[in-house]
Structures are given as structure tokens and as C-alpha cells.
Motif scaffolding. Structure first.
Motif, short mmCIF file in Angstrom:
data_model
loop_
_atom_site.label_atom_id
_atom_site.label_comp_id
_atom_site.label_asym_id
_atom_site.label_seq_id
_atom_site.Cartn_x
_atom_site.Cartn_y
_atom_site.Cartn_z
N PRO A 159 -13.50 5.31 -14.12
CA PRO A 159 -14.32 5.67 -13.23
C PRO A 159 -14.55 4.54 -11.99
CG PRO A 159 -15.45 4.50 -15.15
CD PRO A 159 -13.93 5.05 -15.64
N THR A 160 -13.69 3.34 -12.33
CA THR A 160 -13.76 2.44 -11.22
C THR A 160 -12.24 2.41 -10.58
OG1 THR A 160 -12.50 0.84 -12.95
CG2 THR A 160 -14.80 0.86 -12.67
N ALA A 161 -11.07 3.51 -10.72
CA ALA A 161 -10.01 3.51 -10.43
C ALA A 161 -10.10 3.66 -8.90
CB ALA A 161 -9.00 4.73 -11.01
N TRP A 162 -9.00 3.09 -8.11
CA TRP A 162 -8.98 3.42 -6.72
C TRP A 162 -7.30 3.06 -6.37
CZ3 TRP A 162 -10.97 7.18 -4.12
CH2 TRP A 162 -10.85 7.07 -2.86
N GLN A 163 -7.11 2.47 -5.15
CA GLN A 163 -5.72 2.46 -4.82
C GLN A 163 -5.29 1.18 -5.84
OE1 GLN A 163 -5.63 1.45 -0.69
NE2 GLN A 163 -6.11 3.47 0.01
N SER A 164 -4.16 1.62 -6.44
CA SER A 164 -3.50 0.41 -7.33
C SER A 164 -1.95 0.32 -7.04
CB SER A 164 -3.57 0.59 -8.70
OG SER A 164 -2.97 2.17 -9.07
N ALA A 165 -1.40 0.94 -6.28
CA ALA A 165 -0.04 1.07 -5.56
C ALA A 165 0.19 1.60 -4.35
CB ALA A 165 1.08 1.32 -6.68
N LEU A 166 1.34 1.57 -3.75
CA LEU A 166 1.67 2.10 -2.62
C LEU A 166 2.63 3.31 -2.67
CD1 LEU A 166 1.69 -1.02 -0.65
CD2 LEU A 166 0.10 0.36 -0.87
N MET A 167 2.57 4.36 -1.59
CA MET A 167 3.47 5.25 -1.37
C MET A 167 4.68 4.85 -1.10
SD MET A 167 0.98 8.24 0.34
CE MET A 167 2.37 9.22 0.76
N VAL A 168 5.53 5.67 -1.24
CA VAL A 168 6.99 5.75 -0.62
C VAL A 168 7.24 6.52 0.18
CG1 VAL A 168 9.62 5.63 -1.20
CG2 VAL A 168 8.02 4.69 -2.97
N PRO A 169 7.56 6.27 1.68
CA PRO A 169 7.77 7.06 2.61
C PRO A 169 9.44 7.48 2.40
CG PRO A 169 7.96 4.66 3.50
CD PRO A 169 7.40 4.72 2.22
N ILE A 170 9.48 8.85 2.75
CA ILE A 170 10.86 9.45 2.85
C ILE A 170 11.43 9.70 4.25
CG2 ILE A 170 10.59 10.19 0.43
CD1 ILE A 170 10.14 12.80 1.38
N ALA A 171 10.47 9.86 5.04
CA ALA A 171 11.08 10.13 6.47
C ALA A 171 12.05 9.34 6.89
CB ALA A 171 9.68 10.27 7.35
N GLY A 172 13.12 9.69 7.21
CA GLY A 172 14.26 9.18 7.93
C GLY A 172 15.40 8.52 7.06
N LYS A 173 15.06 8.68 5.69
CA LYS A 173 15.67 8.14 4.58
C LYS A 173 17.16 9.12 4.38
CE LYS A 173 12.99 4.87 3.15
NZ LYS A 173 12.09 4.78 1.87
N THR A 174 17.81 8.55 3.50
CA THR A 174 19.05 9.47 3.27
C THR A 174 19.05 10.17 2.00
OG1 THR A 174 20.43 7.72 4.31
CG2 THR A 174 21.61 9.37 2.59
N LEU A 175 19.47 11.83 2.32
CA LEU A 175 18.98 12.61 1.28
C LEU A 175 20.64 12.99 0.95
CD1 LEU A 175 17.50 14.82 -0.56
CD2 LEU A 175 17.47 16.39 1.33
N ALA A 176 20.82 12.66 -0.44
CA ALA A 176 22.34 13.08 -0.85
C ALA A 176 22.22 14.32 -1.82
CB ALA A 176 22.68 11.99 -1.53
#
Length: 360
Positions: A159-176
């Protein structure tokens, strides 16, 4: 085969119970369903599978969920028609089936042209050139990078959970892309167009000329896909997506060496076949935090055993892991269409007519 005497059909591995309705209208056909998979590679399962299937003349199989090696076929004296989903299945010993005179018939899974067959489907298969494997691969990757699973769980259980970590952006990254076939191209196209990712690719016979043709065939500019060496593929990848065909040569194509080449921030995705990746090596890499995470839709043994380490990744993995139970192909339209095609072949076979999509 021209007789209208009663025949028997065993439906294997229909996990969600959709097959029987497609065979129910066929007169003089006794239908039984066995949704729990038995693995013929295990002795006890093999004997149980033989006992289960001995009486049946027709067997409906779903992809490679139950393999049919020669050893199993030898123990099924009544088997005359083996129905497969799709037109390719490396887990069926086709040479032995031909020697025994067992007809092996596949399915195409395309949208039916017959109006009656079309109206019988509540959901149509994807249009030609599209695949839900790509949908699933991107869903897993976005879920991992956007923290969908852990945040959803936290909000629903704390009931107290909120932001605890950050997203990883993938735009512009290398897709193999490991394996630039139809599915690899589909994955690459989304990455390039939707997220502006740099696309690199490798397979054993890939050249830049072939990569250029693949890009242009997907409606992208020449040079949008860059052919690189295998080592470059793994070293440069921010996201590495596996789309290789499994064969004796490609088994374990992603091993400890390849995983060791990857960045600590890289993510591995596999929606192709589990044995393409060395399971022990991947577990070690995740346990030690040598890669950021993994998205897996396929496994080395399916269904996953109860004691599989993948069922407890939260307890041992330093990397983030998103799992799904081999859902890439398991969409409502395609699965129902496959069973619809199988039922048509049963009717043809029982009338003594040539069945469609015979495999060899």
C-alpha cells in the motif's frame, strides 16, 4: 482408408482446450484430449506416452510440444495419420514415418479463403508478413525496460509502494539481431522505425548485400541493417534478439564466450528456441550480474518443470528477467486455424482423399 468405420483421434498438448470443437462435427470419429505433455526423452514418460497413444490411428500434435522420434513411432502400430501444426517440425522423424507409411500432414495457418471456414473463426490469424512472435518479443523487452512487472506487483501488494527504480530508455540504442530471417527482419524494422535504434545483424551466411536487400524489402533505406561479425554483434549490442533456426549446428550458438562479450548493461531476448542459448551459461551470467537482463519465451525443457531455476529467478538472479510460456505463436487466430486445417485433413483422410500439406 476408404472405409467409414469409426476412427480414433488423440489430441495432444492442447493446453487451453480449443481443439476438440474443430473435430466434433466429424462423424464416426472418437476424439480424446490429453493436455498434459509427456516427454519421450524421459523413460517413464516414454512408456506412459506409448500406453496413452497405442490405440489411436490419428494423432493431433501441436508444434514440437511432443516429439515423435522413430523409437516412439515404432511403438504405435495403429498410427496412420500424424497431424502437425505448421509445415515444419524437426522433432518428427520424417524418414521413419515415410518407411512406416505414416502420413504426416502440416498446416499453413493462413487466413482461409473458404467463406464457411472464415466465418467459423472468431479471430483471424495475423495478415501475411506479420507475426505475433515479434509482438511478444517487443512486449517482453518493453516490459523489462519499463519495469512493468515489478512495479505492477508492488502497487498491488504494497500500500505504500511508489517509484523505487528507473526505466531504461532504448531509443537510439543498438539492436543486435542474431538471424536476419523473416522474424529477425520484423524485429529490426520495429526497432529502427519506432525507436530509432541502430540495427546490426549476424548469421553464418549474412553479407552486407543480403542485409541491404532485407532492409529494402522491409521498406527501409539501404544500409539500415549493418552486417557485422559474430563477436561485434555481441560486443556492440544493447539489446540482442535471437531469431535463429535451431539445428545441430546452431545448438548452443549463444554460449559462455558470447555472453562474456556482452556489455554489463545489455539485454538478451530469445523468442526462437531455448537450446540456441547455453542454459547454464545464461544462468551464470544472470546470477553474477554480468548482463542486465533476459527476456525468454522459450526454454530448454517445455513445459518448465516445477523445479526449474527459471521459476525462482527472483531468489538468485542479479539481472532482471521477464518470462512467458512460449506464447510467441500461441495467438487465438493462428491456433484455431491450425486445428481447423487439421480437422479438414482428418475428413479428407477418412474419405480416402489426399490430405493437404503433406510433409516430407
Amino acid at each position: 482408408m476408404t472405409s467409414h468405420a469409426s476412427k480414433s483421434l488423440a489430441i495432444l498438448d492442447d493446453y487451453v482446450g480449443i481443439a476438440a470443437k474443430h473435430f466434433g462435427h466429424i462423424e464416426s470419429l472418437k476424439v480424446d484430449s490429453f493436455p498434459e505433455t509427456l516427454n519421450p526423452a524421459k523413460h517413464d514418460d516414454f512408456e506412459a506416452l506409448v500406453k496413452r497413444l497405442e490405440p489411436y490411428e490419428i494423432i493431433s500434435s501441436m508444434r514440437e510440444r511432443t516429439p515423435f522420434p522413430a523409437e516412439l513411432q515404432k511403438r504405435l502400430p495403429n498410427l496412420k495419420l500424424l497431424l502437425n501444426s505448421n509445415v515444419r517440425n524437426a522433432s518428427i522423424d520424417m524418414r521413419y514415418a515415410a518407411e512406416r507409411g505414416i502420413v504426416v500432414a502440416g498446416t499453413k495457418g493462413d487466413r482461409p479463403k473458404d467463406k464457411k471456414a472464415l466465418e467459423a473463426l472468431d479471430e483471424l490469424p495475423p495478415p501475411a508478413g506479420h507475426s505475433t512472435v515479434i509482438q511478444l518479443a517487443w512486449a517482453q523487452l518493453l516490459a523489462l525496460c519499463s519495469r512493468i512487472a515489478p512495479d505492477d506487483y508492488a502497487l498491488k501488494h504494497d500500500p505504500t509502494a511508489w517509484q523505487s527504480a528507473l526505466m531504461v530508455p532504448i531509443a537510439g540504442k543498438t539492436l543486435a539481431i542474431l538471424g536476419l530471417g523473416k522474424l529477425g527482419i520484423g524485429m529490426a524494422k520495429v526497432g529502427a522505425l519506432a525507436f530509432g535504434m541502430e540495427v546490426i545483424a549476424w548469421s553464418e551466411n549474412l553479407t552486407q548485400e543480403k542485409a541491404d536487400a532485407a532492409a529494402e524489402g522491409a521498406g527501409l533505406a539501404k544500409g539500415a541493417f549493418k552486417a557485422v561479425s559474430k563477436e561485434e554483434l555481441f560486443r556492440q549490442a544493447d539489446v540482442l534478439s535471437v531469431h535463429y533456426v535451431l539445428s545441430p549446428r546452431s545448438r548452443g550458438i549463444v554460449g559462455a564466450q558470447e555472453l562474456g562479450w556482452m556489455k554489463k548493461s545489455a539485454i538478451l531476448g530469445n523468442t526462437s528456441r531455448g537450446p540456441l542459448v547455453d542454459e547454464a551459461a545464461l544462468i551464470d551470467a544472470l546470477r553474477e550480474g554480468r548482463i542486465k537482463g533476459a527476456c525468454l519465451d522459450v526454454f530448454w525443457e517445455e513445459p518448465l518443470p516445477e523445479d526449474s531455476p527459471w521459476r525462482s529467478t527472483n531468489s538468485w538472479s542479479k539481472g532482471e528477467v521477464v518470462l512467458s510460456p512460449h506464447m510467441g505463436y500461441a495467438n487465438e487466430g493462428t491456433m484455431n486455424r491450425w486445428y481447423q486445417e487439421q480437422a479438414e485433413n482428418v475428413e479428407r483422410w477418412m474419405r480416402g482423399e489426399e490430405v493437404l500439406n503433406i510433409m516430407s
